[in-house]
Design a protein around this motif. Structure first.
Motif, PDB file in Angstrom:
ATOM      1  N   ILE A  39       8.421   4.562  -7.046  1.00 44.63           N
ATOM      2  CA  ILE A  39       9.683   5.267  -6.809  1.00 44.63           C
ATOM      3  C   ILE A  39       9.588   6.188  -5.594  1.00 44.63           C
ATOM      4  N   ASP A  40       8.530   6.030  -4.797  1.00 43.83           N
ATOM      5  CA  ASP A  40       8.377   6.854  -3.597  1.00 43.83           C
ATOM      6  C   ASP A  40       8.405   6.023  -2.318  1.00 43.83           C
ATOM      7  N   GLY A  41       8.807   4.764  -2.443  1.00 41.78           N
ATOM      8  CA  GLY A  41       8.896   3.902  -1.273  1.00 41.78           C
ATOM      9  C   GLY A  41       7.592   3.267  -0.853  1.00 41.78           C
ATOM     10  N   SER A  42       6.501   3.560  -1.548  1.00 39.68           N
ATOM     11  CA  SER A  42       5.214   2.950  -1.211  1.00 39.68           C
ATOM     12  C   SER A  42       5.133   1.546  -1.802  1.00 39.68           C
ATOM     13  N   MET A  43       4.223   0.745  -1.275  1.00 43.09           N
ATOM     14  CA  MET A  43       4.073  -0.621  -1.765  1.00 43.09           C
ATOM     15  C   MET A  43       3.415  -0.609  -3.144  1.00 43.09           C
ATOM     16  N   PRO A  44       3.941  -1.385  -4.080  1.00 45.09           N
ATOM     17  CA  PRO A  44       3.323  -1.452  -5.412  1.00 45.09           C
ATOM     18  C   PRO A  44       1.897  -1.996  -5.336  1.00 45.09           C
ATOM     19  N   LYS A  45       1.053  -1.481  -6.214  1.00 43.93           N
ATOM     20  CA  LYS A  45      -0.336  -1.927  -6.309  1.00 43.93           C
ATOM     21  C   LYS A  45      -0.640  -2.308  -7.752  1.00 43.93           C
ATOM     22  N   SER A  46      -1.856  -2.770  -7.963  1.00 41.71           N
ATOM     23  CA  SER A  46      -2.258  -3.184  -9.314  1.00 41.71           C
ATOM     24  C   SER A  46      -2.296  -2.007 -10.279  1.00 41.71           C
TER      25      SER A  46
END
Length: 550
Positions: A359-366
């Motif tokens: 929810i902060d615009g960063s790319m999702p990770k595992s």
């Protein structure tokens, strides 16, 4: 010692040279050649169109041939650039055709080689050179295709007035002449994309029409007793997003590539990358020809019987990206502008995996959060989501832009609208009386109350509120051209006649209030505009109404 090293170097070079020669011979030679090759191109045909439309004839060719839905067009995803790449076996860096405005007497980047003045050689001229008596035909629905090849290299050159006439002309030509090489271009799918939008009912109907035309052409080939000696290649120049194309999204750049005929593997899914310029190279391979060194295309050897291709870099098989709701519609991105708060839901249509999101615009990770149920946001939020399996991302990333405004917030953006003529770039509107004026919450064509006709200019203005000193990056995402100014200084220049394209510019700002203006024009179709910003504290997001004032 120097002699020993020199001798070793000579030996290594000799071994490499032998290996290199062997590779070149393997690529250049094949155990079969075709008597006839037919390339059928559908302008604007996307894999999504084939997935959702009724396409029994495409399905037949896929079942009986080799195919991929992940072939890639070249950038920019404009028609001239990609049709040129398809028939030239080269990219825009080589042939210099960078947009639909290219002409032999109007270009920026010159071709690296030429057969005729200012034109990179095409597959038509290579076939003609190899066989001066070859029967070569081009039948095309879009007249712009006719400027991309050597007229002297073809035996039959005609521009059909409609998709039906184009098919009729092509079928008659195949029946009458049994040509060595036939190139057929249809334009109606692209028309539907521009008029109604990709993913609409009308777009899928145009794809179904393409299937009907394809069926007639295949029937002609079979009834003319040519099928046993004919290779058919079906592809496209680009996909699309909303009512346009020209950008770098997967929806625009991924295209179908289908091969059908003798010696083609049956029901085969192509595992390795295919690029737009590989089309000409595959035609050359089918005729036993070798393209010049200036070309970068490679034949799709994997599609043919007897060729087993293997390396470590097969195409990544992706699951569909999650759908963040409210979902994207045409050129409008997912999310939206809401009063006080918004409810976010994310849906998976993947056959496997789980949704992870940020929810902060960063790319999702595992390690990102797992989506389980809808949730609320009460401030400007950029959400990104992807499908993960065993800790590995197996889909492309979806994003959505949620902006929140207070209930009593007044519209802080004013606009003036002008209906003009023959626009190819932003004109000066100084001294002109606007055809309409209005207000909106954000810099977007979506809030303009009046119809966005062809040759419309809209000038937006507001006050930009900056709380923190920083380097700010602003961008406009528009179809057609746009510019952004802060206190009269041009920060973004995204001008020109083009599909959806985003350009950005950077400016250092201190706390305070600034005049901000955005100029945008729509040359044809419906067009689109939205505006984004980012700084060291915030990821790229739509410029929110909370940063604007009257």
């Amino acid at each position: 010692m120097k002699y020993i090293k020199f001798a070793m170097a000579i030996g290594i070079f000799f071994l490499w040279s032998c290996h290199s020669d062997k590779l070149q011979k393997e690529v250049a030679s094949n155990s079969f050649t075709y008597k006839h090759i037919v390339v059928i191109g559908f302008d604007g045909l996307s894999p999504d169109g084939l997935k959702h439309a009724e396409t029994p004839n495409f399905d037949r060719l896929i079942t009986e041939g080799a195919s991929t839905m992940q072939a890639r067009a070249v950038l920019p995803t404009s028609s001239s650039t990609n049709w040129a790449s398809m028939i030239m076996g080269a990219g825009p860096e080589q042939h210099g055709i960078l947009s639909n405005s290219w002409e032999r007497d109007n270009f920026v980047l010159p071709t690296v080689v030429q057969n005729e003045p200012y034109l990179f050689p095409t597959i038509f001229s290579h076939i003609r050179k190899a066989n001066p008596n070859a029967e070569i035909g081009t039948i095309y629905h879009w007249d712009g295709f006719g400027r991309l090849f050597e007229k002297s290299a073809v035996s039959y050159d005609i521009n059909g007035d409609s998709e039906d006439e184009t098919e009729a002309l092509a079928s008659a030509y195949i029946k009458d002449k049994n040509p060595d090489f036939t190139f057929i271009h249809f334009d109606h799918v692209d028309h539907a994309g521009h008029e109604f939008g990709h993913g609409t009912k009308e777009y899928y109907e145009s794809v179904a029409k393409a299937d009907e035309l394809l069926g007639k052409l295949i029937s002609t080939i079979e009834s003319s007793q040519l099928a046993k000696e004919t290779l058919v290649i079906v592809s496209s120049d680009h996909g699309g997003i909303g009512k346009g194309h020209g950008g770098a999204s997967l929806a625009e750049i991924e295209i179908p590539f289908i091969l059908w005929g003798p010696h083609v593997k049956k029901g085969y899914h192509i595992k390795y990358p295919v690029y737009q310029y590989d089309n000409a190279a595959t035609v050359a391979y089918g005729f036993g020809l070798k393209l010049p060194i200036a070309c970068i295309g490679k034949p799709v050897l994997e599609a043919f019987e007897g060729n087993e291709i293997s390396d470590d870099y097969a195409i990544i098989e992706r699951q569909p990206a999650p759908i963040i709701k409210p979902e994207a519609v045409l050129s409008k991105v997912a999310g939206g502008l809401f009063v006080n708060e918004a409810t976010v839901s994310i849906e998976s249509i993947a056959s496997e995996g789980i949704i992870r999101f940020t929810i902060d615009g960063s790319m999702p990770k595992s390690t990102s959060g797992i989506y389980t149920e809808p949730f609320k946001v009460s401030s400007n939020t950029v959400i990104k989501a992807g499908i993960f399996k065993n800790g590995v991302l197996i889909s492309s990333i979806s994003d959505a832009y949620f902006r929140i405004r207070e209930e009593k917030k007044k519209k802080p953006v004013g606009y003036k609208l002008f209906y003009l003529k023959d626009l190819k770039e932003l004109p000066s509107v100084l001294g002109l009386e606007p055809d309409a004026i209005g207000t909106c919450f954000e810099f977007t064509s979506d809030e303009v109350a009046e119809p966005i006709k062809s040759n419309t200019v809209v000038v937006f203005s507001s006050k930009l509120i900056i709380d923190n000193e920083d380097d700010y990056r602003f961008s406009t995402r528009s179809d057609d051209g746009s510019k952004l100014f802060i206190d009269g200084k041009e920060v973004v220049n995204n001008d020109g006649d083009h599909g959806i394209k985003e350009k950005s510019g950077k400016i250092h700002l201190k706390p305070g209030t600034y005049n901000i203006n955005v100029h945008w024009f729509n040359g044809g179709g419906d067009g689109w505009l939205d505006v984004y910003y980012a700084n060291s504290q915030f990821t790229r997001q739509i410029l929110p109404t909370s940063m604007l004032a009257l």
